[in-house]
Design a protein around this motif. Structure first.
Motif, PDB file in Angstrom:
ATOM      1  N   PRO A  63       5.499  60.376  12.227  1.00 18.18           N
ATOM      2  CA  PRO A  63       5.968  61.685  11.785  1.00 18.18           C
ATOM      3  C   PRO A  63       7.472  61.873  12.053  1.00 18.18           C
ATOM      4  N   GLY A  64       8.193  62.250  11.009  1.00 18.16           N
ATOM      5  CA  GLY A  64       9.631  62.453  11.135  1.00 18.16           C
ATOM      6  C   GLY A  64      10.463  61.193  10.978  1.00 18.16           C
ATOM      7  N   LYS A  65       9.834  60.026  10.891  1.00 17.09           N
ATOM      8  CA  LYS A  65      10.538  58.742  10.753  1.00 17.09           C
ATOM      9  C   LYS A  65       9.871  57.930   9.641  1.00 17.09           C
ATOM     10  N   ARG A  66       9.988  58.406   8.385  1.00 12.11           N
ATOM     11  CA  ARG A  66       9.372  57.712   7.257  1.00 12.11           C
ATOM     12  C   ARG A  66       9.918  56.302   7.107  1.00 12.11           C
ATOM     13  N   THR A  67       9.058  55.410   6.690  1.00 13.13           N
ATOM     14  CA  THR A  67       9.474  54.043   6.392  1.00 13.13           C
ATOM     15  C   THR A  67      10.158  54.024   5.038  1.00 13.13           C
ATOM     16  N   PRO A  68      11.393  53.504   4.963  1.00 12.31           N
ATOM     17  CA  PRO A  68      12.071  53.456   3.670  1.00 12.31           C
ATOM     18  C   PRO A  68      11.380  52.463   2.738  1.00 12.31           C
ATOM     19  N   THR A  69      11.386  52.772   1.459  1.00 17.27           N
ATOM     20  CA  THR A  69      10.807  51.874   0.473  1.00 17.27           C
ATOM     21  C   THR A  69      11.919  51.284  -0.378  1.00 17.27           C
ATOM     22  N   GLY A  70      11.640  50.177  -1.014  1.00 14.35           N
ATOM     23  CA  GLY A  70      12.620  49.533  -1.871  1.00 14.35           C
ATOM     24  C   GLY A  70      12.601  48.039  -1.667  1.00 14.35           C
ATOM     25  N   MET A  71      13.617  47.387  -2.205  1.00 11.20           N
ATOM     26  CA  MET A  71      13.750  45.936  -2.059  1.00 11.20           C
ATOM     27  C   MET A  71      14.866  45.657  -1.068  1.00 11.20           C
ATOM     28  N   PHE A  72      14.595  44.768  -0.107  1.00 15.51           N
ATOM     29  CA  PHE A  72      15.553  44.485   0.954  1.00 15.51           C
ATOM     30  C   PHE A  72      15.698  42.990   1.144  1.00 15.51           C
ATOM     31  N   GLU A  73      16.902  42.528   1.391  1.00 12.99           N
ATOM     32  CA  GLU A  73      17.145  41.128   1.732  1.00 12.99           C
ATOM     33  C   GLU A  73      17.047  40.959   3.236  1.00 12.99           C
ATOM     34  N   ILE A  74      16.646  39.778   3.663  1.00 14.25           N
ATOM     35  CA  ILE A  74      16.641  39.465   5.083  1.00 14.25           C
ATOM     36  C   ILE A  74      18.068  39.132   5.479  1.00 14.25           C
TER      37      ILE A  74
END
Length: 87
Positions: A63-74
Motif C-alpha cells: 500500500p502506497g508503494k505501487r510496483t511500476p509497470t512497463g519494459m525495463f532493461e537490466i
C-alpha cells in the motif's frame, strides 16, 4: 517432450509454488531471455526464444508503494541485492 507440453506443465506446476520457490527448465540452448512479471498472480515468467523456461514467485508493491509497470532493461546484476529504498 513437446516444448508446448513442457510449457503447459511448467505453468500448471507454478500455481502451487509457495513464496520463495521457483521452477527452472532451461536447456541453455542460447537465444534472448525475456522476463514477464504478473502482478495479479505474483509470478515471474522467464522465456527463452518465446519458450517458457522458468517460473518464480515474486513479492511486489505494498500500500502506497505501487510496483511500476512497463519494459525495463537490466542495468546491473548482483546475486544478493538489498534495496536502499524499500529495505
Amino acid at each position: 517432450p513437446d516444448p508446448m507440453q513442457q510449457a503447459v506443465s511448467l505453468e500448471s506446476a507454478s500455481l502451487v509454488l509457495r513464496p520463495g520457490e521457483y521452477l527452472w527448465r532451461d536447456t541453455g540452448s542460447g537465444g534472448p531471455v525475456t522476463i514477464i512479471v504478473s502482478l495479479p498472480l505474483q509470478r515471474l515468467y522467464a522465456f527463452r526464444d518465446y519458450t517458457l523456461i522458468g517460473v518464480a514467485t515474486v513479492s511486489t508493491g505494498k500500500p502506497g508503494k505501487r510496483t511500476p509497470t512497463g519494459m525495463f532493461e537490466i542495468l546491473q546484476k548482483r546475486q544478493w541485492h538489498r534495496s536502499n529504498l524499500y529495505s
